[in-house]
Design a protein around this motif. Structure first.
Motif, PDB file in Angstrom:
ATOM      1  N   LYS A  18       0.813  -1.030   0.119  1.00 60.49           N
ATOM      2  CA  LYS A  18      -0.033  -0.162  -0.008  1.00 60.49           C
ATOM      3  C   LYS A  18       0.888   1.335   0.101  1.00 60.49           C
ATOM      4  O   LYS A  18       0.702   2.192  -0.700  1.00 60.49           O
ATOM      5  N   LEU A  19       2.033   1.358   0.844  1.00 64.33           N
ATOM      6  CA  LEU A  19       3.003   2.403   0.965  1.00 64.33           C
ATOM      7  C   LEU A  19       3.758   2.663  -0.553  1.00 64.33           C
ATOM      8  O   LEU A  19       3.704   3.626  -0.965  1.00 64.33           O
ATOM      9  N   SER A  20       3.912   1.460  -1.205  1.00 64.47           N
ATOM     10  CA  SER A  20       4.629   1.810  -2.477  1.00 64.47           C
ATOM     11  C   SER A  20       3.649   2.384  -3.560  1.00 64.47           C
ATOM     12  O   SER A  20       4.109   2.725  -4.581  1.00 64.47           O
ATOM     13  N   ASN A  21       2.443   1.843  -3.432  1.00 63.31           N
ATOM     14  CA  ASN A  21       1.349   2.238  -4.259  1.00 63.31           C
ATOM     15  C   ASN A  21       1.072   3.670  -4.422  1.00 63.31           C
ATOM     16  O   ASN A  21       0.597   4.370  -5.099  1.00 63.31           O
TER      17      ASN A  21
ATOM     18  N   PRO B 150      10.418   8.801  -4.583  1.00 63.60           N
ATOM     19  CA  PRO B 150      11.102   7.542  -4.150  1.00 63.60           C
ATOM     20  C   PRO B 150      11.796   7.630  -2.738  1.00 63.60           C
ATOM     21  O   PRO B 150      11.710   6.484  -2.190  1.00 63.60           O
ATOM     22  N   SER B 151      11.839   8.410  -1.978  1.00 62.94           N
ATOM     23  CA  SER B 151      12.381   8.649  -0.970  1.00 62.94           C
ATOM     24  C   SER B 151      11.133   8.082   0.112  1.00 62.94           C
ATOM     25  O   SER B 151      11.272   7.456   1.304  1.00 62.94           O
ATOM     26  N   ASP B 152       9.985   8.511  -0.074  1.00 64.05           N
ATOM     27  CA  ASP B 152       8.907   7.800   0.564  1.00 64.05           C
ATOM     28  C   ASP B 152       8.904   6.340   0.778  1.00 64.05           C
ATOM     29  O   ASP B 152       8.421   5.868   1.894  1.00 64.05           O
ATOM     30  N   PHE B 153       9.360   5.571  -0.258  1.00 63.58           N
ATOM     31  CA  PHE B 153       9.548   4.221  -0.179  1.00 63.58           C
ATOM     32  C   PHE B 153      11.124   3.749   0.417  1.00 63.58           C
ATOM     33  O   PHE B 153      11.210   2.775   1.247  1.00 63.58           O
ATOM     34  N   THR B 154      12.122   4.444  -0.234  1.00 64.14           N
ATOM     35  CA  THR B 154      13.399   4.059   0.277  1.00 64.14           C
ATOM     36  C   THR B 154      13.702   4.112   1.754  1.00 64.14           C
ATOM     37  O   THR B 154      14.561   3.586   2.200  1.00 64.14           O
ATOM     38  N   ASN B 155      13.006   5.374   2.306  1.00 63.60           N
ATOM     39  CA  ASN B 155      13.273   5.532   3.891  1.00 63.60           C
ATOM     40  C   ASN B 155      12.941   4.499   4.505  1.00 63.60           C
ATOM     41  O   ASN B 155      13.569   4.102   5.708  1.00 63.60           O
ATOM     42  N   VAL B 156      11.826   3.622   4.161  1.00 67.73           N
ATOM     43  CA  VAL B 156      11.233   2.476   4.923  1.00 67.73           C
ATOM     44  C   VAL B 156      12.165   1.346   4.601  1.00 67.73           C
ATOM     45  O   VAL B 156      12.265   0.587   5.503  1.00 67.73           O
ATOM     46  N   LEU B 157      13.017   1.293   3.417  1.00 59.73           N
ATOM     47  CA  LEU B 157      13.875   0.190   3.190  1.00 59.73           C
ATOM     48  C   LEU B 157      15.082   0.015   4.109  1.00 59.73           C
ATOM     49  O   LEU B 157      15.509  -0.851   4.477  1.00 59.73           O
TER      50      LEU B 157
ATOM     51  N   SER C 221       3.970   2.516  -7.694  1.00 61.16           N
ATOM     52  CA  SER C 221       3.288   3.319  -8.578  1.00 61.16           C
ATOM     53  C   SER C 221       4.682   4.087  -9.440  1.00 61.16           C
ATOM     54  O   SER C 221       5.627   4.023  -9.002  1.00 61.16           O
ATOM     55  N   PRO C 222       4.362   4.832 -10.107  1.00 60.25           N
ATOM     56  CA  PRO C 222       5.339   5.285 -11.066  1.00 60.25           C
ATOM     57  C   PRO C 222       6.184   6.427 -10.475  1.00 60.25           C
ATOM     58  O   PRO C 222       7.436   6.605 -10.598  1.00 60.25           O
ATOM     59  N   LYS C 223       5.526   6.985  -9.301  1.00 56.71           N
ATOM     60  CA  LYS C 223       6.364   8.052  -8.509  1.00 56.71           C
ATOM     61  C   LYS C 223       7.300   7.274  -7.611  1.00 56.71           C
ATOM     62  O   LYS C 223       8.445   8.133  -7.149  1.00 56.71           O
ATOM     63  N   THR C 224       7.282   6.133  -7.483  1.00 50.44           N
ATOM     64  CA  THR C 224       8.141   5.312  -6.556  1.00 50.44           C
ATOM     65  C   THR C 224       9.328   5.136  -7.122  1.00 50.44           C
ATOM     66  O   THR C 224      10.486   5.298  -6.377  1.00 50.44           O
ATOM     67  N   PHE C 225       9.483   4.955  -8.312  1.00 49.97           N
ATOM     68  CA  PHE C 225      10.747   4.837  -8.989  1.00 49.97           C
ATOM     69  C   PHE C 225      10.957   6.046 -10.164  1.00 49.97           C
ATOM     70  O   PHE C 225      11.881   5.733 -10.885  1.00 49.97           O
TER      71      PHE C 225
ATOM     72  N   HIS D 276      15.376  11.268 -10.646  1.00 45.48           N
ATOM     73  CA  HIS D 276      15.939  12.443 -11.690  1.00 45.48           C
ATOM     74  C   HIS D 276      17.394  11.622 -12.138  1.00 45.48           C
ATOM     75  O   HIS D 276      17.724  10.910 -11.818  1.00 45.48           O
ATOM     76  N   ALA D 277      17.582  12.269 -13.458  1.00 48.91           N
ATOM     77  CA  ALA D 277      18.614  11.765 -14.269  1.00 48.91           C
ATOM     78  C   ALA D 277      19.674  12.104 -13.602  1.00 48.91           C
ATOM     79  O   ALA D 277      20.829  11.230 -13.818  1.00 48.91           O
ATOM     80  N   LYS D 278      19.914  13.036 -12.823  1.00 49.93           N
ATOM     81  CA  LYS D 278      21.287  13.521 -12.026  1.00 49.93           C
ATOM     82  C   LYS D 278      21.480  12.657 -11.093  1.00 49.93           C
ATOM     83  O   LYS D 278      22.439  12.328 -10.534  1.00 49.93           O
ATOM     84  N   ASN D 279      20.540  11.988 -10.515  1.00 56.19           N
ATOM     85  CA  ASN D 279      20.822  10.809  -9.584  1.00 56.19           C
ATOM     86  C   ASN D 279      20.515   9.284 -10.198  1.00 56.19           C
ATOM     87  O   ASN D 279      20.727   8.380  -9.184  1.00 56.19           O
ATOM     88  N   TRP D 280      20.788   9.313 -11.371  1.00 59.66           N
ATOM     89  CA  TRP D 280      20.736   7.934 -11.943  1.00 59.66           C
ATOM     90  C   TRP D 280      22.068   7.069 -11.415  1.00 59.66           C
ATOM     91  O   TRP D 280      23.169   7.620 -11.605  1.00 59.66           O
ATOM     92  N   SER D 281      21.862   5.897 -11.094  1.00 61.10           N
ATOM     93  CA  SER D 281      23.083   5.093 -10.843  1.00 61.10           C
ATOM     94  C   SER D 281      22.766   3.642 -10.890  1.00 61.10           C
ATOM     95  O   SER D 281      21.716   3.301 -11.436  1.00 61.10           O
ATOM     96  N   GLU D 282      23.638   2.625 -10.570  1.00 63.43           N
ATOM     97  CA  GLU D 282      23.563   1.489 -10.897  1.00 63.43           C
ATOM     98  C   GLU D 282      22.687   0.793 -10.008  1.00 63.43           C
ATOM     99  O   GLU D 282      21.705  -0.120 -10.170  1.00 63.43           O
ATOM    100  N   SER D 283      22.393   1.338  -8.830  1.00 61.82           N
ATOM    101  CA  SER D 283      21.396   0.746  -7.832  1.00 61.82           C
ATOM    102  C   SER D 283      20.034   1.288  -8.087  1.00 61.82           C
ATOM    103  O   SER D 283      19.167   0.628  -8.083  1.00 61.82           O
ATOM    104  N   SER D 284      19.820   2.440  -8.693  1.00 59.63           N
ATOM    105  CA  SER D 284      18.407   2.728  -9.121  1.00 59.63           C
ATOM    106  C   SER D 284      18.234   1.918 -10.681  1.00 59.63           C
ATOM    107  O   SER D 284      16.956   1.596 -10.479  1.00 59.63           O
TER     108      SER D 284
END
Length: 405
Positions: free
Chosen positions: A77-80, A85-92, A112-116, A119-127
């Motif tokens: 429910k939270l991810s949806n 992204p920070s709303d979900f990653t802070n829980v992880l 949801s799309p807003k979960t992932f 931004h392009a400047k924050n793109w990394s292998e982990s994302s």
């Protein structure tokens, strides 16, 4: 003296240096505040609740006692509903258990799309890895977003097209429309790889699902006879339906956000009286929104760009605003698609200064910006001083017709 909670301060006995605190048993309605050895506990501080003691003498953690199914349901429910992204990653990163359950396939498939929407400047292998995990879990939005990024930004055409096809099989309208644009332009291949009939079929499927750009694209194809038998009346019907859906979408978004409609929905009965300096027959709108219904005097805000389109726009903006090698970006600011070969996109046949990946992008950009800037020229040349043999030209006008060269 009594406090607001009805508790008593300890009495002070005697005067001077021999003053001492008399041990008083302070009692409230709920709890005895005197320690086991007779020490007075400060009533102004709240006591911490100690964990329950089991028969073995170890503390019990109530969080650990929750079943995994319940925690996974909450995380899904939270991810949806996450707004970033920070709303979900802070829980992880809270604890090891939440990190493990947060990466469960059920949770990632509901994201949801807003979960992932990184931004392009924050793109990394982990994302990249997180998006891939969401796609492998069956999240169609993640399949589409990662497919667009791989196809256009990372230039991994095969993998990107496969991910978009996976989303399209699940009736994901933006993926169907993006594949239609690829077929119309022959993106990732040569000019001979264009398949107009396949593009129209994909566009029709996306339009059936209510995709606004697909409705607009299909309307122009029918009006122009582009990849399908010409039917001007049916094409006009699709264009009107696209405008109506655009307006309904904005009204719905305003209702959800609590914004009164009258703050952005304006009626401008004089908008049709302003003439374009170079096209007197065209109506010129000078409003601040995206006037899809400007012919009727209605002004609505510009639609919000999809996270994939926003990522592509940021990606190429950070690289000088161009994909390089003489390639161009779609001139519609809400698109972000780049060319995959020289002269893939069609230029405006009036000014030659702008280019678009599709008729839908041209229609939106014409209403939003280009109508006020378009100026006729005798001819236009490419950067090398030669007239390019592009895939087509875009004619200005309310009908936004495109003719192949």
């Amino acid at each position: 003296m009594r406090t607001r909670r009805g508790l008593c301060y300890p009495r002070v006995g005697g005067c001077g240096g021999g003053m001492f605190l008399e041990k008083v048993k302070v009692i409230s309605k709920r709890k005895d505040f005197v320690g086991e050895e007779g020490n007075i506990i400060d009533c102004r501080k709240r006591t911490k609740f100690s964990p329950e003691i089991s028969s073995s003498g170890t503390g019990l953690d109530l969080f650990d006692s929750l079943p995994d199914d319940l925690v996974i349901s909450i995380l899904a429910k939270l991810s949806n509903t996450a707004r970033c992204p920070s709303d979900f990653t802070n829980v992880l990163i809270t604890c090891k258990r939440l990190n493990g359950l947060g990466l469960h396939s059920m949770v990632l498939s509901k994201a949801s799309p807003k979960t992932f929407s990184v931004h392009a400047k924050n793109w990394s292998e982990s994302s990249h890895r997180f998006l891939k995990q969401c796609a492998e879990a069956g999240n169609v939005e993640a399949c589409y977003t990662l497919g667009m990024i791989r196809f256009y930004c990372l230039q991994n055409r095969g993998s990107g097209a496969s991910l978009m096809a996976k989303a399209a099989i699940s009736s994901h309208a933006p993926a169907l429309y993006s594949l239609a644009v690829i077929q119309f332009n022959g993106s990732g291949g040569s000019k001979s790889d264009k398949d107009l009939r396949a593009g129209v079929a994909l566009c029709a499927r996306a339009a059936f699902l209510g995709h606004i750009d697909a409705l607009r694209e299909l309307g122009h194809c029918l009006q122009d006879g582009y990849g399908v038998r010409q039917n001007i009346t049916e094409g006009r019907r699709f264009l009107i339906q696209a405008n109506a859906r655009e307006l309904a979408s904005v009204i719905s978004s305003a209702a959800v956000s609590g914004i009164p409609t009258r703050q952005w929905l304006t009626w401008n009965p004089l908008s049709h009286q302003h003439q374009h300096p170079h096209h007197p027959q065209l109506r010129h709108f000078t409003g601040s929104g995206c006037p899809l219904l400007s012919d009727f005097g209605c002004n609505v805000p510009a639609p919000e760009a999809h996270p994939a389109s926003r990522f592509m726009a940021e990606w190429f903006a950070a690289r000088g605003g161009s994909p390089g090698n003489g390639l161009r970006l779609c001139s519609h600011v809400g698109c972000g698609r780049p060319e995959t070969r020289r002269h893939e996109f069609r230029r405006c046949s009036v000014c030659g200064a702008v280019n678009y990946c599709s008729r839908a992008c041209q229609a939106l950009d014409w209403k939003l910006r280009h109508k006020a800037e378009c100026a006729p020229v005798e001819r236009w040349v490419d950067e090398d001083g030669e007239i390019p043999d592009g895939d087509g030209a875009v004619n200005g006008g309310d009908d936004m017709m495109i003719a192949d060269s």
